[in-house]
Design an enzyme around this catalytic site. Sequence first.
Site, PDB file in Angstrom:
ATOM      1  N   PRO A  25      30.718 -23.413   8.513  1.00  0.00           N
ATOM      2  CA  PRO A  25      30.228 -21.632   8.198  1.00  0.00           C
ATOM      3  C   PRO A  25      29.098 -20.889   9.801  1.00  0.00           C
ATOM      4  O   PRO A  25      29.519 -20.092  10.222  1.00  0.00           O
ATOM      5  CB  PRO A  25      30.166 -20.967   7.531  1.00  0.00           C
ATOM      6  CG  PRO A  25      29.362 -22.183   6.618  1.00  0.00           C
ATOM      7  CD  PRO A  25      29.900 -23.643   7.276  1.00  0.00           C
ATOM      8  N   ASP A  48      38.479 -22.791  17.162  1.00  0.00           N
ATOM      9  CA  ASP A  48      38.884 -21.121  17.309  1.00  0.00           C
ATOM     10  C   ASP A  48      37.171 -20.862  17.201  1.00  0.00           C
ATOM     11  O   ASP A  48      36.711 -20.844  17.255  1.00  0.00           O
ATOM     12  CB  ASP A  48      38.610 -21.433  15.407  1.00  0.00           C
ATOM     13  CG  ASP A  48      40.614 -21.843  15.161  1.00  0.00           C
ATOM     14  OD1 ASP A  48      41.256 -21.783  16.174  1.00  0.00           O
ATOM     15  OD2 ASP A  48      40.487 -21.802  14.474  1.00  0.00           O
ATOM     16  N   LYS A  70      41.749 -16.711  17.895  1.00  0.00           N
ATOM     17  CA  LYS A  70      42.838 -15.279  17.491  1.00  0.00           C
ATOM     18  C   LYS A  70      41.426 -14.322  17.092  1.00  0.00           C
ATOM     19  O   LYS A  70      40.063 -14.516  16.689  1.00  0.00           O
ATOM     20  CB  LYS A  70      43.680 -15.374  16.280  1.00  0.00           C
ATOM     21  CG  LYS A  70      43.462 -15.398  15.083  1.00  0.00           C
ATOM     22  CD  LYS A  70      44.372 -15.279  14.716  1.00  0.00           C
ATOM     23  CE  LYS A  70      44.669 -15.441  13.410  1.00  0.00           C
ATOM     24  NZ  LYS A  70      44.838 -14.956  11.691  1.00  0.00           N
ATOM     25  N   GLY A 101      36.932 -23.326  12.269  1.00  0.00           N
ATOM     26  CA  GLY A 101      35.597 -22.746  11.604  1.00  0.00           C
ATOM     27  C   GLY A 101      35.722 -23.031   9.769  1.00  0.00           C
ATOM     28  O   GLY A 101      37.270 -22.960   9.324  1.00  0.00           O
ATOM     29  N   GLY A 102      34.624 -23.253   9.061  1.00  0.00           N
ATOM     30  CA  GLY A 102      34.926 -23.342   7.919  1.00  0.00           C
ATOM     31  C   GLY A 102      35.740 -24.647   7.317  1.00  0.00           C
ATOM     32  O   GLY A 102      35.558 -25.719   8.500  1.00  0.00           O
ATOM     33  N   ILE A 106      41.904 -24.341   4.653  1.00  0.00           N
ATOM     34  CA  ILE A 106      41.337 -23.304   3.706  1.00  0.00           C
ATOM     35  C   ILE A 106      41.353 -21.563   4.342  1.00  0.00           C
ATOM     36  O   ILE A 106      40.397 -21.140   4.786  1.00  0.00           O
ATOM     37  CB  ILE A 106      39.472 -22.779   2.734  1.00  0.00           C
ATOM     38  CG1 ILE A 106      39.243 -23.960   1.116  1.00  0.00           C
ATOM     39  CG2 ILE A 106      39.077 -21.803   2.236  1.00  0.00           C
ATOM     40  CD1 ILE A 106      39.071 -24.114   0.977  1.00  0.00           C
ATOM     41  N   THR A 131      33.396 -24.624   3.754  1.00  0.00           N
ATOM     42  CA  THR A 131      34.072 -23.546   3.845  1.00  0.00           C
ATOM     43  C   THR A 131      33.234 -22.038   3.920  1.00  0.00           C
ATOM     44  O   THR A 131      32.398 -22.578   2.648  1.00  0.00           O
ATOM     45  CB  THR A 131      35.117 -23.370   2.226  1.00  0.00           C
ATOM     46  OG1 THR A 131      36.195 -21.748   2.950  1.00  0.00           O
ATOM     47  CG2 THR A 131      34.702 -23.511   1.351  1.00  0.00           C
ATOM     48  N   ALA A 132      33.510 -20.755   3.529  1.00  0.00           N
ATOM     49  CA  ALA A 132      32.731 -20.347   3.894  1.00  0.00           C
ATOM     50  C   ALA A 132      32.324 -19.796   2.845  1.00  0.00           C
ATOM     51  O   ALA A 132      30.649 -19.283   2.655  1.00  0.00           O
ATOM     52  CB  ALA A 132      33.100 -18.981   5.273  1.00  0.00           C
ATOM     53  N   MET A 182      38.476 -12.066   4.846  1.00  0.00           N
ATOM     54  CA  MET A 182      39.224 -11.191   5.889  1.00  0.00           C
ATOM     55  C   MET A 182      39.021 -10.392   4.718  1.00  0.00           C
ATOM     56  O   MET A 182      39.912  -9.083   5.242  1.00  0.00           O
ATOM     57  CB  MET A 182      40.236 -12.134   5.859  1.00  0.00           C
ATOM     58  CG  MET A 182      40.183 -13.060   6.834  1.00  0.00           C
ATOM     59  SD  MET A 182      42.001 -13.767   7.276  1.00  0.00           S
ATOM     60  CE  MET A 182      41.565 -15.039   6.059  1.00  0.00           C
ATOM     61  N   GLY A 211      27.964 -14.913   7.727  1.00  0.00           N
ATOM     62  CA  GLY A 211      26.404 -16.201   7.257  1.00  0.00           C
ATOM     63  C   GLY A 211      26.656 -17.897   7.985  1.00  0.00           C
ATOM     64  O   GLY A 211      27.311 -17.929   8.516  1.00  0.00           O
TER      65      GLY A 211
HETATM   66  N1  SAH Z   1      38.728 -21.708   7.880  1.00  0.00           N
HETATM   67  C1  SAH Z   1      37.076 -20.814   6.710  1.00  0.00           C
HETATM   68  C2  SAH Z   1      38.792 -19.318   6.471  1.00  0.00           C
HETATM   69  C3  SAH Z   1      39.647 -18.487   7.810  1.00  0.00           C
HETATM   70  S1  SAH Z   1      39.433 -17.102   7.738  1.00  0.00           S
HETATM   71  C4  SAH Z   1      36.614 -21.080   6.312  1.00  0.00           C
HETATM   72  O1  SAH Z   1      37.005 -21.862   5.594  1.00  0.00           O
HETATM   73  O2  SAH Z   1      35.404 -20.190   5.787  1.00  0.00           O
HETATM   74  C5  SAH Z   1      38.385 -16.137   8.504  1.00  0.00           C
HETATM   75  C6  SAH Z   1      37.403 -15.951   7.638  1.00  0.00           C
HETATM   76  O3  SAH Z   1      36.526 -16.581   7.243  1.00  0.00           O
HETATM   77  C7  SAH Z   1      36.707 -14.472   7.871  1.00  0.00           C
HETATM   78  O4  SAH Z   1      37.025 -13.059   8.418  1.00  0.00           O
HETATM   79  C8  SAH Z   1      35.496 -14.103   7.233  1.00  0.00           C
HETATM   80  O5  SAH Z   1      36.033 -13.033   6.049  1.00  0.00           O
HETATM   81  C9  SAH Z   1      35.227 -15.754   6.774  1.00  0.00           C
HETATM   82  N2  SAH Z   1      34.194 -16.253   7.496  1.00  0.00           N
HETATM   83  C10 SAH Z   1      34.412 -17.405   8.786  1.00  0.00           C
HETATM   84  N3  SAH Z   1      32.997 -17.634   8.342  1.00  0.00           N
HETATM   85  C11 SAH Z   1      32.161 -17.221   7.849  1.00  0.00           C
HETATM   86  C12 SAH Z   1      30.920 -16.437   8.142  1.00  0.00           C
HETATM   87  N4  SAH Z   1      29.801 -17.367   8.959  1.00  0.00           N
HETATM   88  N5  SAH Z   1      29.794 -15.669   7.316  1.00  0.00           N
HETATM   89  C13 SAH Z   1      30.885 -14.917   7.100  1.00  0.00           C
HETATM   90  N6  SAH Z   1      32.610 -15.062   7.089  1.00  0.00           N
HETATM   91  C14 SAH Z   1      32.906 -15.710   7.045  1.00  0.00           C
END
Ligand code: SAH
Length: 269
Positions: A25, A48, A70, A101-102, A106, A131-132, A182, A211
Site C-alpha cells: 500500500p 501502476d 490509470k 499497488g497492493g 485484489i 492489500t490496502a 474505490m 494509508g
Molecule cells: N490492488 C490494490 C487495489 C487497487 S484498487 C490492493 O490490493 O490494494 C485501488 C483502490 O485501492 C483505491 O481507490 C483505494 O480505494 C485503495 N487503495 C490502494 N492503496 C491505498 C492506500 N495507500 N490508501 C488508501 N486506499 C488505498
Amino acid sequence: MTVKQLTNHPKAPKPGRVALVGAGPGDPELLTIKALKIIQHSDFILYDRLVSKEILALFPTKTPTMYVGKEKSHHSIPQDKLNDLLVTKAKQGLNICRLKGGDSFIFGRGGEEMLKLKSAGIDVEIVPGITAASGCTSYAGIPLTHRGISQGCTMVTAHGEKELNLNWEQLAKVGHTLVFYMGLSKAQLINTQLQQHGMSPSTPVALIENGCCPNQRVIRGLLHELPLLAERESVQSPALIIVGEVVNLADQLAWLANAKHNEIQKLSA
Ligand code: SAH
C-alpha cells in the site's frame, strides 16, 4: 549447413517471464523481500499509479521502466494494449516486473493479465503484496476482525466496470467489517444503500487516505455522516472506506506516533 553456420544463425530468444508483483500500500518497507529482488533484477519494469514514489526510488537507474497506470477512468495505456506489450516484451526475452499497488489479485486485474500471458505461452510468477484493506487498517489501528466484535471482513469494490452490482441487502445485514475500495465518489450511495437495507446510521466508519504513506489521514465518524466527512475533509484518492464496529477500536489501538501520519478526526465527537 555447417555447424559454424548453425551457431551463428540468429535464434529466436528464449521468452522471458513476467512477474506480477504486489507493491503493497505505499510504505517501501512493506514490500516483500521477493518483490524487492525482482525489482532489482528485472530487465523491464511496468508500474501502476498506486506504486508510491518511495518504491519508485528503489528502481535501479539502469533498468528501463514504463508508467502504465490509470487515473480514474483514463488509462495511460488501454488494458488490451498493455497485455499485448507484456507478451511482446516477454517474447523478446526480457524478464519483466509488472508492479501493482497492493496485491495484483485484489482489484488489480492480475488474473486478466495472467490469463492473457498464459494463453501466449509466457511463464508467469505471482508475488503477493499487502492489500490496502490490510495495510491501511493496520496503520490506522483498526483490526479488520476482532473477537466478540467482528467475525469477518468483506472487501468490495464500489467501482463497477459498467454498472455497480452489489448485493446491498447482504452487505447491510452481514454483521461484520466492510471495506470499500474505490469508494470515495460513492460515499453517498454507500451511506444511503446500507441504511435503506437496515444498517444503523450510527455504525462507525473510517476513511483512510494515503494509508501507509507519510501523509496518511484517518477520518472517523458515523455512517450517516460519511458523505459529509468525505466532502468536509476533502478526502482525496486513494482512500478506503471502512464500515463496522471495529473502527472504534482505533481509540485505543491507533499506534503511529507521528501525528502527521495519523490525524484522527471524529466529526461526531
Ligand atoms: N490492488 C490494490 C487495489 C487497487 S484498487 C490492493 O490490493 O490494494 C485501488 C483502490 O485501492 C483505491 O481507490 C483505494 O480505494 C485503495 N487503495 C490502494 N492503496 C491505498 C492506500 N495507500 N490508501 C488508501 N486506499 C488505498
